[in-house]
Design a protein around this motif. Structure first.
Motif, PDB file in Angstrom:
ATOM      1  N   GLU A   9       0.821  -1.205   0.000  1.00  0.00           N
ATOM      2  CA  GLU A   9       0.000   0.000   0.000  1.00  0.00           C
ATOM      3  C   GLU A   9       0.863   1.266   0.000  1.00  0.00           C
ATOM      4  OE1 GLU A   9      -3.539   0.056  -0.113  1.00  0.00           O
ATOM      5  OE2 GLU A   9      -3.046  -2.009  -0.686  1.00  0.00           O
ATOM      6  N   ASP A  10       2.162   1.099  -0.269  1.00  0.00           N
ATOM      7  CA  ASP A  10       3.132   2.208  -0.347  1.00  0.00           C
ATOM      8  C   ASP A  10       3.318   2.948   0.977  1.00  0.00           C
ATOM      9  OD1 ASP A  10       3.721   1.754  -3.039  1.00  0.00           O
ATOM     10  OD2 ASP A  10       2.062   3.014  -3.717  1.00  0.00           O
ATOM     11  N   ALA A  11       3.009   2.310   2.079  1.00  0.00           N
ATOM     12  CA  ALA A  11       3.290   2.893   3.403  1.00  0.00           C
ATOM     13  C   ALA A  11       4.664   2.380   3.834  1.00  0.00           C
ATOM     14  CB  ALA A  11       2.213   2.501   4.401  1.00  0.00           C
ATOM     15  N   THR A  12       5.702   2.860   3.144  1.00  0.00           N
ATOM     16  CA  THR A  12       7.043   2.295   3.274  1.00  0.00           C
ATOM     17  C   THR A  12       7.615   2.442   4.675  1.00  0.00           C
ATOM     18  OG1 THR A  12       7.432   2.817   0.941  1.00  0.00           O
ATOM     19  CG2 THR A  12       9.362   2.296   2.280  1.00  0.00           C
ATOM     20  N   ALA A  13       7.477   3.624   5.263  1.00  0.00           N
ATOM     21  CA  ALA A  13       8.060   3.855   6.590  1.00  0.00           C
ATOM     22  C   ALA A  13       7.440   2.930   7.635  1.00  0.00           C
ATOM     23  CB  ALA A  13       7.879   5.313   6.992  1.00  0.00           C
ATOM     24  N   THR A  14       6.114   2.764   7.572  1.00  0.00           N
ATOM     25  CA  THR A  14       5.434   1.891   8.527  1.00  0.00           C
ATOM     26  C   THR A  14       5.804   0.432   8.277  1.00  0.00           C
ATOM     27  OG1 THR A  14       3.595   3.461   8.428  1.00  0.00           O
ATOM     28  CG2 THR A  14       3.209   1.418   9.609  1.00  0.00           C
ATOM     29  N   ALA A  15       5.939   0.068   7.005  1.00  0.00           N
ATOM     30  CA  ALA A  15       6.360  -1.291   6.664  1.00  0.00           C
ATOM     31  C   ALA A  15       7.739  -1.580   7.236  1.00  0.00           C
ATOM     32  CB  ALA A  15       6.365  -1.486   5.154  1.00  0.00           C
ATOM     33  N   ASN A  16       8.656  -0.617   7.077  1.00  0.00           N
ATOM     34  CA  ASN A  16      10.017  -0.824   7.579  1.00  0.00           C
ATOM     35  C   ASN A  16      10.054  -0.962   9.093  1.00  0.00           C
ATOM     36  OD1 ASN A  16      11.181  -0.814   5.057  1.00  0.00           O
ATOM     37  ND2 ASN A  16      11.680   1.360   5.088  1.00  0.00           N
ATOM     38  N   GLN A  17       9.210  -0.212   9.789  1.00  0.00           N
ATOM     39  CA  GLN A  17       9.157  -0.337  11.246  1.00  0.00           C
ATOM     40  C   GLN A  17       8.695  -1.731  11.652  1.00  0.00           C
ATOM     41  OE1 GLN A  17      10.240   1.878  13.709  1.00  0.00           O
ATOM     42  NE2 GLN A  17       9.939   0.013  14.912  1.00  0.00           N
ATOM     43  N   CYS A  18       7.709  -2.255  10.928  1.00  0.00           N
ATOM     44  CA  CYS A  18       7.235  -3.619  11.216  1.00  0.00           C
ATOM     45  C   CYS A  18       8.325  -4.643  10.927  1.00  0.00           C
ATOM     46  CB  CYS A  18       5.987  -3.921  10.393  1.00  0.00           C
ATOM     47  SG  CYS A  18       4.487  -3.106  10.970  1.00  0.00           S
ATOM     48  N   TYR A  19       9.029  -4.477   9.802  1.00  0.00           N
ATOM     49  CA  TYR A  19      10.101  -5.409   9.468  1.00  0.00           C
ATOM     50  C   TYR A  19      11.228  -5.346  10.499  1.00  0.00           C
ATOM     51  CZ  TYR A  19       8.041  -6.055   4.802  1.00  0.00           C
ATOM     52  OH  TYR A  19       7.205  -6.357   3.757  1.00  0.00           O
ATOM     53  N   LYS A  20      11.525  -4.135  10.998  1.00  0.00           N
ATOM     54  CA  LYS A  20      12.556  -3.984  12.029  1.00  0.00           C
ATOM     55  C   LYS A  20      12.126  -4.700  13.307  1.00  0.00           C
ATOM     56  CE  LYS A  20      14.361  -1.683  15.718  1.00  0.00           C
ATOM     57  NZ  LYS A  20      13.795  -1.640  17.086  1.00  0.00           N
ATOM     58  N   ASP A  21      10.837  -4.523  13.692  1.00  0.00           N
ATOM     59  CA  ASP A  21      10.335  -5.207  14.883  1.00  0.00           C
ATOM     60  C   ASP A  21      10.396  -6.726  14.696  1.00  0.00           C
ATOM     61  OD1 ASP A  21       9.820  -2.795  16.131  1.00  0.00           O
ATOM     62  OD2 ASP A  21       7.705  -2.748  15.550  1.00  0.00           O
ATOM     63  N   ALA A  22      10.100  -7.188  13.476  1.00  0.00           N
ATOM     64  CA  ALA A  22      10.182  -8.621  13.187  1.00  0.00           C
ATOM     65  C   ALA A  22      11.629  -9.101  13.292  1.00  0.00           C
ATOM     66  CB  ALA A  22       9.612  -8.918  11.806  1.00  0.00           C
ATOM     67  N   ALA A  23      12.566  -8.294  12.808  1.00  0.00           N
ATOM     68  CA  ALA A  23      13.985  -8.659  12.884  1.00  0.00           C
ATOM     69  C   ALA A  23      14.428  -8.785  14.335  1.00  0.00           C
ATOM     70  CB  ALA A  23      14.834  -7.617  12.154  1.00  0.00           C
ATOM     71  N   ASP A  24      13.993  -7.841  15.176  1.00  0.00           N
ATOM     72  CA  ASP A  24      14.322  -7.921  16.607  1.00  0.00           C
ATOM     73  C   ASP A  24      13.834  -9.238  17.200  1.00  0.00           C
ATOM     74  OD1 ASP A  24      15.457  -5.409  16.503  1.00  0.00           O
ATOM     75  OD2 ASP A  24      13.778  -4.389  17.484  1.00  0.00           O
ATOM     76  N   LEU A  25      12.624  -9.639  16.809  1.00  0.00           N
ATOM     77  CA  LEU A  25      12.057 -10.871  17.355  1.00  0.00           C
ATOM     78  C   LEU A  25      12.761 -12.107  16.800  1.00  0.00           C
ATOM     79  CD1 LEU A  25       8.294  -9.859  17.311  1.00  0.00           C
ATOM     80  CD2 LEU A  25       9.707 -10.285  19.330  1.00  0.00           C
TER      81      LEU A  25
END
Length: 290
Positions: free
Chosen positions: A149-165
């Motif tokens: 949906e082109d919400a890149t910044a929010t997508a990246n935050q989710c991916y970062k949180d996933a990486a932490d986990l």
């Protein structure tokens, strides 16, 4: 016998309407629409009484009525209202209601809103300590939907949180891949480029947690090729100091580098935990740093 509360009276009316037979001049759709309105009123009355499980149950019954009327938007909203009520102490029911919400939203093509609700699921799994792996999966799924949906910044935050986990679960290759993916996506924007050094630091720490200083060094070389300024950052210098101490088995040098970095940039819980693991690998009989 105590008098019935307003919420109980409304719930009884809603049940009676939902279970009634249709007459000559009314349709099944009308019956469920009216019952849905009553369930919604009962749910709100229960919320006023701070009976959130009962409120959630009534919103769920409303959602079923909306579905019987083929009112998909209203059903999705009712399920979300149920989830918000259940979040006040009933996390598993909240997750189930959010899953129902997401099912309706994706059917309607409303993936940005579905991503919001999927992110909520991840937060519940994480905050309640229910299941870190499922939390990780929810963050990644939300990230995918935000990205499309082109919400890149929010997508990246989710991916970062996933990486932490992934790292918390000691799935370090997956964590490194996610951090590097987010870093690559952030390099092209002046607004997000400042955060790249943080993602690369975390990826490097994951490589050390895998007992692979060689990969950590190669990664630094690759990061410097992508951004020459990285070599001058505190994050890069810190990572190099850790790698050198790791390779030399120098526990004092390792601890010193950590303390020096922490004095300027306070370590968060994630970094503290992974650094403790790395330190144990450097010399398992040494006490942990604080």
């Amino acid at each position: 016998m105590a008098p019935k509360s307003n919420a109980q009276s409304l719930l009884e009316k809603a049940d009676k309407k939902a279970n009634s037979s249709t007459g000559w001049f009314s349709s099944s759709s009308t019956k469920y629409e009216e019952a849905g309105d009553l369930y919604q009123q009962a749910a709100n009355a229960y919320k006023l009484d701070k009976l959130f499980k009962e409120a959630g149950d009534c919103f769920a019954r409303e959602a079923e009525c909306r579905e019987n009327c083929k009112e998909d938007n209203e059903a999705a909203n009712a399920w979300w209202n149920a989830a918000k009520a259940y979040k006040r102490g009933y996390p598993q029911q909240a997750i189930e209601a959010l899953s129902q919400t997401i099912s309706r939203l994706t059917k309607l093509g409303r993936f940005r809103q579905a991503a919001d609700r999927e992110k909520e699921i991840g937060q519940i799994y994480l905050q309640e300590g229910i299941d870190l792996r499922k939390a990780c999966e929810s963050y990644e799924r939300a990230g995918d939907w935000y990205a499309q949906e082109d919400a890149t910044a929010t997508a990246n935050q989710c991916y970062k949180d996933a990486a932490d986990l992934h790292a918390d679960l000691e799935e370090y290759p997956q964590a490194i891949a996610r951090y590097q993916e987010v870093a690559n996506a952030s390099l092209g924007s002046a607004l997000t480029k400042y955060s790249v050094k943080e993602y690369w630091l975390r990826a490097g720490l994951c490589a050390l947690a895998m007992n692979d200083p060689v990969q950590a060094r190669r990664s630094i070389q690759g990061y410097q090729a992508q951004d020459m300024a990285f070599g001058s950052t505190r994050e890069c210098k810190f990572l190099i100091a850790l790698i050198e101490s790791f390779e030399a088995g120098d526990i004092e040098g390792f601890t010193g580098a950590v303390v020096e970095f922490d004095q300027v940039t306070k370590l968060d819980n994630w970094k503290t935990n992974i650094l403790l693991k790395i330190k144990r690998d450097v010399q398992s009989d040494e006490p942990g740093f604080t």
